[in-house]
Scaffold this motif. Structure first.
Motif, PDB file in Angstrom:
ATOM      1  N   HIS A  45     -38.284 -90.638 -52.144  1.00 22.07           N
ATOM      2  CA  HIS A  45     -37.613 -90.000 -51.223  1.00 22.07           C
ATOM      3  C   HIS A  45     -37.729 -88.501 -51.534  1.00 22.07           C
ATOM      4  CE1 HIS A  45     -33.947 -88.997 -49.344  1.00 22.07           C
ATOM      5  NE2 HIS A  45     -33.485 -88.094 -50.484  1.00 22.07           N
ATOM      6  N   ILE A  46     -38.173 -88.209 -52.686  1.00 16.42           N
ATOM      7  CA  ILE A  46     -38.488 -86.594 -52.847  1.00 16.42           C
ATOM      8  C   ILE A  46     -39.688 -86.243 -51.963  1.00 16.42           C
ATOM      9  CG2 ILE A  46     -39.261 -84.925 -54.634  1.00 16.42           C
ATOM     10  CD1 ILE A  46     -37.529 -86.417 -56.751  1.00 16.42           C
ATOM     11  N   LEU A  50     -39.944 -83.578 -49.108  1.00 16.58           N
ATOM     12  CA  LEU A  50     -40.962 -82.585 -48.918  1.00 16.58           C
ATOM     13  C   LEU A  50     -41.904 -82.667 -47.349  1.00 16.58           C
ATOM     14  CD1 LEU A  50     -42.072 -82.426 -52.496  1.00 16.58           C
ATOM     15  CD2 LEU A  50     -40.521 -80.820 -51.540  1.00 16.58           C
ATOM     16  N   THR A  51     -42.366 -83.835 -47.284  1.00 14.40           N
ATOM     17  CA  THR A  51     -43.365 -83.974 -46.288  1.00 14.40           C
ATOM     18  C   THR A  51     -42.657 -83.562 -44.831  1.00 14.40           C
ATOM     19  OG1 THR A  51     -42.709 -86.328 -46.175  1.00 14.40           O
ATOM     20  CG2 THR A  51     -44.750 -85.552 -47.157  1.00 14.40           C
ATOM     21  N   ASN A 260     -31.385 -82.641 -50.664  1.00 10.92           N
ATOM     22  CA  ASN A 260     -31.962 -83.069 -49.655  1.00 10.92           C
ATOM     23  C   ASN A 260     -32.455 -81.977 -48.858  1.00 10.92           C
ATOM     24  OD1 ASN A 260     -31.826 -85.649 -50.488  1.00 10.92           O
ATOM     25  ND2 ASN A 260     -30.261 -86.487 -48.770  1.00 10.92           N
ATOM     26  N   SER A 261     -31.417 -81.065 -48.403  1.00  9.00           N
ATOM     27  CA  SER A 261     -31.934 -79.903 -47.656  1.00  9.00           C
ATOM     28  C   SER A 261     -32.864 -78.876 -48.385  1.00  9.00           C
ATOM     29  CB  SER A 261     -30.647 -79.056 -47.303  1.00  9.00           C
ATOM     30  OG  SER A 261     -29.609 -80.021 -46.533  1.00  9.00           O
ATOM     31  N   LEU A 262     -32.710 -78.672 -49.611  1.00 12.80           N
ATOM     32  CA  LEU A 262     -33.216 -77.886 -50.399  1.00 12.80           C
ATOM     33  C   LEU A 262     -34.752 -78.574 -50.347  1.00 12.80           C
ATOM     34  CD1 LEU A 262     -31.014 -76.917 -53.233  1.00 12.80           C
ATOM     35  CD2 LEU A 262     -31.634 -75.381 -51.329  1.00 12.80           C
ATOM     36  N   LEU A 263     -34.921 -79.733 -50.601  1.00  7.59           N
ATOM     37  CA  LEU A 263     -36.261 -80.296 -50.612  1.00  7.59           C
ATOM     38  C   LEU A 263     -37.032 -80.255 -49.278  1.00  7.59           C
ATOM     39  CD1 LEU A 263     -35.418 -83.641 -52.717  1.00  7.59           C
ATOM     40  CD2 LEU A 263     -36.894 -81.718 -53.447  1.00  7.59           C
ATOM     41  N   ILE A 264     -36.198 -80.485 -48.245  1.00  7.43           N
ATOM     42  CA  ILE A 264     -37.078 -80.354 -47.129  1.00  7.43           C
ATOM     43  C   ILE A 264     -37.449 -78.876 -46.889  1.00  7.43           C
ATOM     44  CG2 ILE A 264     -36.546 -80.270 -44.503  1.00  7.43           C
ATOM     45  CD1 ILE A 264     -34.759 -82.641 -44.825  1.00  7.43           C
ATOM     46  N   PHE A 265     -36.316 -77.691 -47.243  1.00  4.87           N
ATOM     47  CA  PHE A 265     -36.737 -76.360 -47.097  1.00  4.87           C
ATOM     48  C   PHE A 265     -37.979 -76.035 -47.901  1.00  4.87           C
ATOM     49  CE2 PHE A 265     -36.260 -72.066 -48.688  1.00  4.87           C
ATOM     50  CZ  PHE A 265     -36.366 -71.230 -47.313  1.00  4.87           C
TER      51      PHE A 265
END
Length: 282
Positions: A45-46, A50-51, A260-265
């Motif tokens: 999931h991480i 990120l991707t 989740n938002s921070l990982l996407i960012f």
């Protein structure tokens, strides 16, 4: 000419990365069948978040601007590239709806049969349903993979951009191959059938690259068609990024709020920094 050779090499990398992750997924499924896979799920999931951010950066900073540039002067009052980007987006929406309609039709056909017939042919029916799910899944993912290949073959204008896009796509598609492999095996598909299905899906990316190279190889006569095709692929990329990836990642409740938002960012920031470094070096 050198860029064309590197794009041909990228075809092999796309195919190899997906098949390697498919093989790893098969081996891991066999090894972890009786074990706890929470750590594996969390790590997956991480990487997915990120991707998603990397794809968002690729879309906003590279794909859309390059696509619009190709059709910037084809119309006097507006850039028709926006139109074809929208058409590419809705093309995938229509394909997904057709797949959903087919699955709904197949479900209603099954429900409409006699109860006794279902009991007598339960094993055969389950086998047919698994085949149907397998075909529709490969078709849906293969369509996306094909347009990703078109994007690699047509969108990239220099080696640095090419390998950035290839890395982002390989990174995500390898994760998709790994995840889909595990899911199909959970649905009791055989190892041979899963590998064959994933091999067909993996071929779609290189075929997309090849199709784009054949078109762009005579860009003087087919520049308009090339621009339209690339805008369509940009619309497809838009769908994949926001509907398939970011929305799916944000809906997963695996961590604390905002993680989740921070990982996407974080993934988006990685791509922005790489892009800025690339521009600074040039």
């Amino acid at each position: 000419m050198r860029l064309v050779s590197e794009k041909c090499i990228s075809m092999g990398i796309l195919l190899a990365s997906n098949l390697i992750m498919t093989s790893i997924g098969i081996c891991l499924q066999r090894f972890l069948r009786q074990r706890n896979v929470n750590f594996l799920s969390t790590t997956q999931h991480i990487i997915s978040c990120l991707t998603s951010g990397i794809f968002l950066g690729t879309l906003l900073m590279m794909i859309v601007p390059d696509s619009l540039e190709l059709l910037a002067h084809r119309w006097h009052t507006m850039n028709i590239g926006y139109l074809f980007i929208g058409l590419g987006f809705f093309l995938i929406c229509i394909i997904q709806d057709l797949i959903n309609l087919y699955e709904l039709y197949a479900f209603k056909q099954q429900v409409g049969t006699e109860t006794q017939e279902i009991l007598n042919s339960l094993k055969e029916s389950n086998h047919d349903n698994r085949i149907t799910r397998l075909i529709t899944l490969v078709f849906a993912l293969g369509t996306h993979n094909f347009f990703d290949g078109i994007m690699i073959g047509g969108q990239t204008k220099d080696a640095m951009t090419l390998w950035l896009v290839v890395a982002a796509i390989c990174f995500h598609m390898s994760l998709v191959a790994f995840s889909v492999t595990l899911r199909l095996l959970i649905d009791n598909e055989t190892y041979v059938r899963v590998f064959c299905a994933m091999f067909i899906w993996s071929l779609m990316g290189p075929l997309g690259v090849l199709a784009s190279l054949l078109i762009t190889s005579e860009s003087s006569g087919l520049s308009l068609f090339n621009g339209v095709l690339q805008c369509l692929s940009a619309g497809t990329f838009l769908y994949i990024t926001f509907i398939d990836m970011i929305h799916s990642d944000l809906m997963k409740k695996m961590f604390y709020p905002f993680v989740n938002s921070l990982l996407i960012f974080g993934g988006f920031s990685i791509f922005v920094l790489i892009s800025l470094l690339h521009k600074y070096m040039h």
